[in-house]
Design an enzyme around this catalytic site. Structure first.
Site, mmCIF file in Angstrom:
data_model
loop_
_atom_site.group_PDB
_atom_site.id
_atom_site.type_symbol
_atom_site.label_atom_id
_atom_site.label_comp_id
_atom_site.label_asym_id
_atom_site.label_seq_id
_atom_site.Cartn_x
_atom_site.Cartn_y
_atom_site.Cartn_z
ATOM 1 N N ASP A 110 -4.311 6.061 -6.932
ATOM 2 C CA ASP A 110 -4.010 5.226 -5.775
ATOM 3 C C ASP A 110 -3.903 3.785 -6.256
ATOM 4 O O ASP A 110 -4.573 3.388 -7.221
ATOM 5 C CB ASP A 110 -5.052 5.384 -4.671
ATOM 6 C CG ASP A 110 -6.456 4.976 -5.090
ATOM 7 O OD1 ASP A 110 -6.836 3.807 -4.839
ATOM 8 O OD2 ASP A 110 -7.179 5.818 -5.657
ATOM 9 N N ASP A 200 -8.762 4.810 5.313
ATOM 10 C CA ASP A 200 -9.719 4.275 4.344
ATOM 11 C C ASP A 200 -10.950 3.746 5.093
ATOM 12 O O ASP A 200 -10.905 2.676 5.706
ATOM 13 C CB ASP A 200 -9.035 3.155 3.548
ATOM 14 C CG ASP A 200 -9.850 2.715 2.350
ATOM 15 O OD1 ASP A 200 -11.056 2.996 2.311
ATOM 16 O OD2 ASP A 200 -9.272 2.082 1.443
ATOM 17 N N GLU A 202 -14.358 2.406 4.548
ATOM 18 C CA GLU A 202 -15.307 1.821 3.599
ATOM 19 C C GLU A 202 -15.496 0.339 3.928
ATOM 20 O O GLU A 202 -14.690 -0.261 4.631
ATOM 21 C CB GLU A 202 -14.793 1.965 2.161
ATOM 22 C CG GLU A 202 -13.494 1.216 1.896
ATOM 23 C CD GLU A 202 -13.085 1.262 0.439
ATOM 24 O OE1 GLU A 202 -13.956 1.097 -0.420
ATOM 25 O OE2 GLU A 202 -11.877 1.442 0.180
#
Length: 305
Positions: A110, A200, A202
């Site tokens: 990624d 995502d 986080e």
């Protein structure tokens, strides 16, 4: 060779309800039955069913585990996870072997910067999937995303997803942020995108002030996938999940695949512990902030792409 050497499959196919894979015939990737007209690509790519396979337990045939009347062994057939080597003969009495090592088709990267065409060509020699950032935590589309997707497609990298780093503290709703990203990709590089967006999850510093507020916003984000006709997955880790949502037991959207992070340098799921309603992962980010083909990347493992 249980993994059929460097053979990789382009798509799955079916002949009279028998699952097969689209592979190159000239490369010697099919030792079973090859059927024309069922696969994308040139005439060399055909649907291969009943491919032969060899394991330390005996020779067999690649087929769906649900159709095997013997014992299925993973890691010896090119194809999706449920296509395994079916051995019907008596097991080989030799000692239990180690499981097969991951092949190049199990690795990907990624990235958060634009990938050039030359870098994509270099990556294609090692990796089978690439996941560029499609949305920034600051609340805007990452316009580098199409450069990477287009170059990865031209280089022959099979799977080209995107990841979305959302902005829960921005004024735009979760659905609006998803729509911005999807609309941009559909307008500029739709044919280069595999169609999946990874959410995502986080960095508690990017989220709201309470677990309950974070949970509510996340639920809206998960719901935005279906509203925008997008296949989604979730990227997170047990520690990040707990920090943002207050507990590892909080669960929503666990029907989507999980891509988890654990920087132990091991391309394996042996370290995985359940959280968020997931009991098995789809992918693992096992090394972060490293370099490949002179580009900053995170390295990932998945036998499921």
């Amino acid at each position: 060779n249980g993994t059929l050497g460097s053979c990789s499959y382009q798509a799955t196919c079916s002949v009279r309800r028998t699952e097969g894979v689209c592979v190159s015939i000239s490369a010697g990737c099919c030792s079973g039955t090859a059927t024309s007209g069922l696969c994308p690509g040139n005439n060399d790519i055909k649907c291969c069913t009943n491919n032969k396979c060899n394991t330390p337990y005996g020779s067999g045939t690649c087929m769906q585990t649900s159709q095997c009347r013997g014992k299925s062994y993973s890691g010896y057939c090119t194809g999706p996870k449920d296509l395994q080597c079916c051995v019907t003969s008596a097991p080989n009495p030799s000692p239990t072997p180690n499981p097969p090592s991951p092949t190049s088709s199990d690795y990907g990267v990624d990235v958060s910067a634009a990938m050039s065409s030359s870098t994509a060509s270099c990556m294609a020699k090692t990796y089978s999937f690439v996941i560029p950032r499609g949305y920034r935590s600051s609340g805007s589309v990452d316009t580098n995303v199409c450069t990477t997707l287009n170059n990865a497609k031209s280089a022959g990298i099979k799977t080209r997803d995107v990841y979305m780093f959302p902005c829960p503290t921005c004024s735009a709703s979760a659905n609006s942020q998803m729509a911005q990203m999807v609309d941009y990709i559909n307008q500029h590089c739709k044919s280069s995108w595999s169609g999946r967006a990874w959410l995502d999850i986080e960095g508690s510093q990017y989220w709201k002030g309470s677990s309950s507020a974070n949970q509510a916003w996340y639920k809206d984000l998960v719901d935005s996938c279906s509203k925008n006709h997008v296949r989604c997955g979730v990227y997170s880790s047990s520690s990040q999940w707990s920090a943002i949502f207050g507990s590892t037991s909080f669960s929503y959207g666990s029907s989507n695949p999980l891509w988890y992070a654990h920087y132990d340098g091991k391309a394996s799921f042996s370290d995985f512990s359940s959280f968020g309603g997931w009991h098995s992962p789809h992918a693992k980010q096992y090394a972060g902030d490293t370099t490949s083909c002179s580009m900053g990347v995170d390295k990932n493992y998945s036998p499921n792409f």
